[in-house]
Design a protein around this motif. Structure first.
Motif, PDB file in Angstrom:
ATOM      1  N   MET A  83       0.833  -1.199   0.000  1.00 41.14           N
ATOM      2  CA  MET A  83       0.000   0.000   0.000  1.00 41.14           C
ATOM      3  C   MET A  83       0.871   1.254   0.000  1.00 41.14           C
ATOM      4  O   MET A  83       1.735   1.395   0.852  1.00 41.14           O
ATOM      5  CB  MET A  83      -0.877  -0.001   1.273  1.00 41.14           C
ATOM      6  N   GLU A  84       0.606   2.146  -0.958  1.00 42.51           N
ATOM      7  CA  GLU A  84       1.279   3.457  -0.882  1.00 42.51           C
ATOM      8  C   GLU A  84       0.457   4.368   0.020  1.00 42.51           C
ATOM      9  O   GLU A  84      -0.772   4.316   0.005  1.00 42.51           O
ATOM     10  CB  GLU A  84       1.360   4.116  -2.279  1.00 42.51           C
ATOM     11  N   PHE A  85       1.137   5.194   0.824  1.00 37.33           N
ATOM     12  CA  PHE A  85       0.435   6.212   1.610  1.00 37.33           C
ATOM     13  C   PHE A  85       1.400   7.362   1.888  1.00 37.33           C
ATOM     14  O   PHE A  85       2.613   7.250   1.674  1.00 37.33           O
ATOM     15  CB  PHE A  85      -0.111   5.627   2.926  1.00 37.33           C
ATOM     16  N   ILE A  86       0.823   8.476   2.349  1.00 28.86           N
ATOM     17  CA  ILE A  86       1.630   9.592   2.855  1.00 28.86           C
ATOM     18  C   ILE A  86       1.193   9.853   4.283  1.00 28.86           C
ATOM     19  O   ILE A  86      -0.003   9.953   4.557  1.00 28.86           O
ATOM     20  CB  ILE A  86       1.450  10.855   1.980  1.00 28.86           C
ATOM     21  N   ASP A  87       2.156   9.910   5.189  1.00 27.39           N
ATOM     22  CA  ASP A  87       1.855  10.315   6.561  1.00 27.39           C
ATOM     23  C   ASP A  87       1.794  11.838   6.562  1.00 27.39           C
ATOM     24  O   ASP A  87       2.821  12.504   6.479  1.00 27.39           O
ATOM     25  CB  ASP A  87       2.925   9.794   7.526  1.00 27.39           C
ATOM     26  N   SER A  88       0.573  12.375   6.655  1.00 26.21           N
ATOM     27  CA  SER A  88       0.396  13.822   6.504  1.00 26.21           C
ATOM     28  C   SER A  88       0.690  14.596   7.783  1.00 26.21           C
ATOM     29  O   SER A  88       0.583  15.829   7.783  1.00 26.21           O
ATOM     30  CB  SER A  88      -1.033  14.129   6.034  1.00 26.21           C
ATOM     31  N   HIS A  89       1.068  13.885   8.864  1.00 24.53           N
ATOM     32  CA  HIS A  89       1.286  14.605  10.133  1.00 24.53           C
ATOM     33  C   HIS A  89       2.093  13.727  11.081  1.00 24.53           C
ATOM     34  O   HIS A  89       1.551  12.824  11.719  1.00 24.53           O
ATOM     35  CB  HIS A  89      -0.074  14.959  10.752  1.00 24.53           C
ATOM     36  N   VAL A  90       3.387  13.993  11.168  1.00 22.00           N
ATOM     37  CA  VAL A  90       4.236  13.224  12.080  1.00 22.00           C
ATOM     38  C   VAL A  90       5.233  14.166  12.759  1.00 22.00           C
ATOM     39  O   VAL A  90       5.858  14.993  12.102  1.00 22.00           O
ATOM     40  CB  VAL A  90       4.963  12.061  11.357  1.00 22.00           C
ATOM     41  N   HIS A  91       5.359  14.003  14.088  1.00 19.90           N
ATOM     42  CA  HIS A  91       6.308  14.826  14.856  1.00 19.90           C
ATOM     43  C   HIS A  91       7.651  14.091  14.896  1.00 19.90           C
ATOM     44  O   HIS A  91       8.081  13.600  15.939  1.00 19.90           O
ATOM     45  CB  HIS A  91       5.752  15.095  16.257  1.00 19.90           C
ATOM     46  N   LEU A  92       8.292  14.043  13.751  1.00 18.60           N
ATOM     47  CA  LEU A  92       9.501  13.230  13.621  1.00 18.60           C
ATOM     48  C   LEU A  92      10.719  13.865  14.294  1.00 18.60           C
ATOM     49  O   LEU A  92      11.722  13.195  14.518  1.00 18.60           O
ATOM     50  CB  LEU A  92       9.775  12.983  12.133  1.00 18.60           C
ATOM     51  N   ALA A  93      10.622  15.167  14.618  1.00 24.93           N
ATOM     52  CA  ALA A  93      11.726  15.808  15.340  1.00 24.93           C
ATOM     53  C   ALA A  93      11.640  15.544  16.840  1.00 24.93           C
ATOM     54  O   ALA A  93      12.542  15.909  17.589  1.00 24.93           O
ATOM     55  CB  ALA A  93      11.719  17.318  15.086  1.00 24.93           C
ATOM     56  N   ASP A  94      10.575  14.888  17.269  1.00 22.13           N
ATOM     57  CA  ASP A  94      10.390  14.640  18.703  1.00 22.13           C
ATOM     58  C   ASP A  94      11.550  13.801  19.251  1.00 22.13           C
ATOM     59  O   ASP A  94      12.028  12.871  18.583  1.00 22.13           O
ATOM     60  CB  ASP A  94       9.060  13.899  18.898  1.00 22.13           C
ATOM     61  N   PRO A  95      11.984  14.128  20.476  1.00 24.19           N
ATOM     62  CA  PRO A  95      13.083  13.350  21.079  1.00 24.19           C
ATOM     63  C   PRO A  95      12.773  11.855  21.180  1.00 24.19           C
ATOM     64  O   PRO A  95      13.710  11.051  21.288  1.00 24.19           O
ATOM     65  CB  PRO A  95      13.208  13.970  22.484  1.00 24.19           C
ATOM     66  N   ALA A  96      11.499  11.477  21.128  1.00 22.06           N
ATOM     67  CA  ALA A  96      11.146  10.047  21.173  1.00 22.06           C
ATOM     68  C   ALA A  96      11.813   9.269  20.050  1.00 22.06           C
ATOM     69  O   ALA A  96      11.947   8.048  20.126  1.00 22.06           O
ATOM     70  CB  ALA A  96       9.626   9.883  21.089  1.00 22.06           C
TER      71      ALA A  96
END
Ligand SMILES: [Zn+2]
Ligand SMILES: [Zn+2]
Length: 256
Positions: free
Chosen positions: A1-14
């Protein structure tokens, strides 16, 4: 499945310990792009570095979250967001209103949100909007922004069909997160109310991992689970929905 994650806090220290692996797992799961949300100017700078490291995969936004509206200074912060847009940020936000937590006074939240909506109109950029327990004010501000030509997305949407329809009428998009997989989710009517060409999916990672990962640190690879659930509710094919929502994200954010 192709998708786009339209909202991710990838800079989060987690994600500090394994961010590259998280991106790699997302790619292997079908993510063609990740929209990295700068919910503060500091997060936006870190997201910009990700966009530079992963061109055509990571894109980023810049804004001030309603939780932080108390410390929002219009001159300083709008200039900083403007500078990020000049450097490649694809949207303004996340911004909005959160009267559930009320981490900032409501008048300050409205001021910060209004300032970012006005900047979106000036720069002709989309906005990423967070709204919780603030339907009347969100409605009024989205309607006014829409009249000024602003388009955006109501992200991680858990509100009413009525508010969603106000946004859709203004030309906006509605995005669903892993909450749509939870047992207590009651928003199937909203999922069905969004037309095919206005629907987005997102992780909102590191928060809100979808079932069966609920409670763990979330990551973009699992957006496929949310997309599958949304497709079932709409009576459609998950693969078609993934591709369709990816097209929508590309259109809203102007991605390559
Ligand atoms: Zn949010
Ligand atoms: Zn967010």
């Amino acid at each position: 499945m192709e998708f786009i994650d339209s909202h991710v806090h990838l800079a989060d220290p987690a994600f500090d310990a394994d961010r590259d692996e998280v991106i790699e797992r997302a790619r292997r799961s079908g993510a063609s792009a990740l929209v990295c949300i700068g919910e503060s100017l500091d997060a936006a700078r870190r997201c910009r570095a990700l966009a530079e490291r992963y061109p055509d995969v990571c894109y980023y936004t810049a804004g001030v979250h309603p939780h932080d509206a108390a410390s929002f200074e219009a001159d300083r912060d709008l200039d900083a967001i403007r500078a990020e847009v000049a450097r490649g940020a694809v949207a303004i936000g996340e911004c909005g209103l959160d009267y559930h937590y009320d981490h900032s006074p409501r008048d300050r939240q409205r001021m910060a949100f209004a300032g970012q909506l006005a900047l979106a109109a000036e720069l002709r950029r989309p906005v990423v909007v967070h709204t919780r327990d603030a339907e009347a004010d969100t409605r009024a501000m989205v309607e006014e922004a829409g009249r000024g030509g602003v388009v955006g997305v109501l992200h991680c949407y858990t509100g009413s069909v009525e508010l969603a329809e106000v946004a859709l009428t203004a030309g906006w998009f509605v995005s669903f997160s892993g909450i749509a997989t939870f047992r207590r989710w009651t928003g199937d009517d909203v999922i069905r109310a969004v037309p095919d060409d206005r629907l987005l999916v997102e992780s909102d990672a590191p928060y809100l991992a979808p079932v069966p990962h609920r409670g763990k640190r979330n990551e973009p690879a699992w957006v496929s689970l949310t997309a599958a659930r949304v497709a079932i509710v709409r009576g459609g094919d998950p693969v078609v929905l993934g591709a369709r929502t990816a097209d929508n994200a590309r259109r809203l954010f102007g991605l390559a």
